[in-house]
Design a protein around this motif. Structure first.
Motif, PDB file in Angstrom:
ATOM      1  N   UNK A   1       0.874  -1.177   0.000  1.00  0.00           N
ATOM      2  CA  UNK A   1       0.000   0.000   0.000  1.00  0.00           C
ATOM      3  C   UNK A   1       0.911   1.227   0.000  1.00  0.00           C
ATOM      4  N   UNK A   2       1.099   1.773  -1.191  1.00  0.00           N
ATOM      5  CA  UNK A   2       2.170   2.766  -1.350  1.00  0.00           C
ATOM      6  C   UNK A   2       1.900   4.085  -0.643  1.00  0.00           C
ATOM      7  N   UNK A   3       0.626   4.385  -0.342  1.00  0.00           N
ATOM      8  CA  UNK A   3       0.346   5.660   0.335  1.00  0.00           C
ATOM      9  C   UNK A   3       0.545   5.557   1.846  1.00  0.00           C
ATOM     10  N   UNK A   4       0.774   4.343   2.362  1.00  0.00           N
ATOM     11  CA  UNK A   4       1.052   4.188   3.797  1.00  0.00           C
ATOM     12  C   UNK A   4       2.514   4.555   4.046  1.00  0.00           C
ATOM     13  N   UNK A   5       2.805   5.264   5.144  1.00  0.00           N
ATOM     14  CA  UNK A   5       4.190   5.716   5.342  1.00  0.00           C
ATOM     15  C   UNK A   5       5.142   4.541   5.497  1.00  0.00           C
ATOM     16  N   UNK A   6       4.628   3.391   5.917  1.00  0.00           N
ATOM     17  CA  UNK A   6       5.551   2.261   6.089  1.00  0.00           C
ATOM     18  C   UNK A   6       6.159   1.831   4.745  1.00  0.00           C
ATOM     19  N   UNK A   7       5.479   2.147   3.653  1.00  0.00           N
ATOM     20  CA  UNK A   7       6.045   1.827   2.335  1.00  0.00           C
ATOM     21  C   UNK A   7       7.331   2.620   2.120  1.00  0.00           C
ATOM     22  N   UNK A   8       7.264   3.943   2.379  1.00  0.00           N
ATOM     23  CA  UNK A   8       8.446   4.792   2.214  1.00  0.00           C
ATOM     24  C   UNK A   8       9.549   4.425   3.186  1.00  0.00           C
ATOM     25  N   UNK A   9       9.162   3.849   4.327  1.00  0.00           N
ATOM     26  CA  UNK A   9      10.164   3.481   5.332  1.00  0.00           C
ATOM     27  C   UNK A   9      10.775   2.114   5.045  1.00  0.00           C
ATOM     28  N   UNK A  10      10.292   1.460   4.002  1.00  0.00           N
ATOM     29  CA  UNK A  10      10.835   0.157   3.618  1.00  0.00           C
ATOM     30  C   UNK A  10      10.427  -0.972   4.543  1.00  0.00           C
TER      31      UNK A  10
END
Ligand code: COA
Length: 425
Positions: free
Chosen positions: A223-232
């Motif tokens: 789920x790319x809009x969840x911040x955990x995506x950006x945090x890897x």
């Protein structure tokens, strides 16, 4: 000429606590005659709960029972059952949120009610629908936990959270009110009443619809809009808690504003809506982000949301939440200051529209309440104080149910109506 939208509709209100009363209060605001049936002596248990002033109906009760009439009736007393029968024959809708099986045990099954009054709509709130938990008693937070709200609320590395919005109780009350007016409309051409049921678990799940959407999206990638995506951080097999991430395609966060060190509500919700990305860059002092390939498009920004919001927060921390709101709104950038209940209570515009109302109560004096949030242009709502326990017993027996003087005396002598008290004790 203003008229009340539900004028002429009579509601037998067998509700208590929050979920059911929310529903019948709405119907009363729209003009229905809501007759609240309460147990003699105690009445709705909330009259005496969370009392701020001794022996005075609590705000819990007064804020959920405006515009209603109260009759005390012991429905386990044979005479009380007779009065209840008459109420069933007289009213259009019976609303209840008793524990499972209570109405049947009282001797008023759907079949019996339908036989007494085939036009009656019987509306019920229960914790769960048919299934393994159907016999359970349920309160707000149980519904939030079983309807998907708690597992998706809070921060990823912390415990599930319940929310302050009463989505289980008031949310289900709202659902039920819609079911009732729908059944009333249906009755205009069918001539028949029907049962309306809302389970609190179902009501909460309906409000968590976007999380069930995300559950299914997970099967096709992160789920790319969840911040955990950006945090890897890898995703598991169920929707994670997303902190204050926005649930839609427009990323958003709660950011600190000037004064956050001492004021717990010095924050603003900031949405980086794609069409206003350029003014955002100008306001925060990063004009090159407008064209830089790492920041210029929504997909490029998704893995960098933490960095981007940290930069925006450097700017919001230089402004109060109201200053930031003014600057951002000039450029149509969606944002919302985190308003404390104190700030909301003092909000003049909410008072002007009747969303906040000051109500006068005979034993409490003036208090503030939330008025009707649903505005009908032809049927404005006048918010009237909640009834004292049993305040209208006599008038309902005589004027609504047409009992004679002798019959009223007989009912009183049987103990079915108890002694009306003027406040909760
Ligand atoms: N006269 C005589 N008896 C009355 C009465 C009256 N006017 N009104 C209620 N009672 C009796 C009922 O008959 C019942 O008796 P019984 O258990 O012997 O059959 C008894 O009061 C208790 O009713 P109940 O609704 O089970 O109250 P509770 O305090 O035990 O439970 C809830 C409260 C809210 C947990 C329960 O009503 C419930 O699960 N409701 C459905 C879900 C819901 O709305 N929950 C949210 C509330 S905000």
């Amino acid at each position: 000429m203003a008229s009340k939208a539900l004028e002429g509709v009579k509601i037998l209100d067998f509700t208590h606590v929050q979920s059911g009363p929310t529903c019948t209060q709405l119907l009363a605001w729209f003009g229905a005659d809501v007759i609240k049936v309460e147990r003699p002596g105690t009445g709705d248990i909330t009259r005496g709960q969370l009392q701020d002033i001794p022996k005075v109906d609590s705000l819990y009760f007064t804020m959920l029972n405006h515009n209603k009439r109260s009759i005390t009736l012991d429905t386990k007393n044979p005479k009380g059952k007779e009065v209840l029968e008459r109420l069933i024959k007289e009213c259009d809708v019976l609303v209840e949120n008793f524990g499972p099986g209570v109405l049947d045990r009282m001797g008023f099954s759907w079949e019996r009610i339908h036989a007494l009054n085939p036009r009656m709509i019987v509306a019920s709130i229960k914790g769960f629908g048919p299934g393994p938990y159907e016999d359970c008693k349920v309160y707000e937070n149980v519904a939030q936990c079983t309807g998907g709200a708690a597992s998706t609320t809070g921060f990823r590395d912390d415990v599930p959270l319940v929310t302050g919005a009463q989505i289980g109780d008031s949310g289900t009350g709202l659902h039920l009110a819609l079911g009732i007016v729908t059944a009333l409309y249906h009755r205009t051409h069918s001539g028949e009443g029907q049962r309306v049921t809302c389970a609190m678990q179902d009501g909460v799940l309906n409000l968590c619809r976007v999380k069930l959407r995300d559950q299914q999206r997970l099967q096709h990638g992160p789920l790319k809009e969840y911040s955990q995506f950006g945090e890897g951080v890898p995703f598991g097999d169920s929707v994670p808690r997303a902190g204050n991430d926005s649930g839609g395609g427009q990323p958003g966060r709660i950011l600190k504003c000037k004064g956050w060190e001492t004021d717990p509500n010095a924050y603003i919700y900031f949405i980086t809506q794609a069409p206003v990305w350029e003014p955002i860059c100008d306001i925060i002092g990063e004009p090159e982000w407008k064209t830089h390939p790492d920041y210029a498009t929504p997909p490029a920004r998704l893995p960098r949301l933490n960095e981007i919001f940290a930069r925006i927060e450097q700017w919001t921390m230089t402004k109060t939440k109201f200053e930031a709101m003014e600057i951002l709104n000039e450029k149509d950038i969606p944002c919302g200051p985190i308003l404390s209940m104190k700030e909301i209570a003092e909000d003049e515009s909410l008072r002007a529209t009747g969303t906040l109302v000051e109500v006068d109560h005979p034993t409490r004096g003036k208090y503030l309440s939330v008025g009707n949030p649903i505005k009908l242009s032809g049927s404005p709502t006048e918010v009237k104080r909640s009834p004292l326990l049993g305040e209208h017993t006599d008038e309902i027996l005589r004027q609504v149910l047409n009992y004679s003087e002798a019959e009223v005396n007989e009912i009183a002598a049987s103990g079915a109506t108890g002694a009306p008290r003027m406040a909760a004790e």
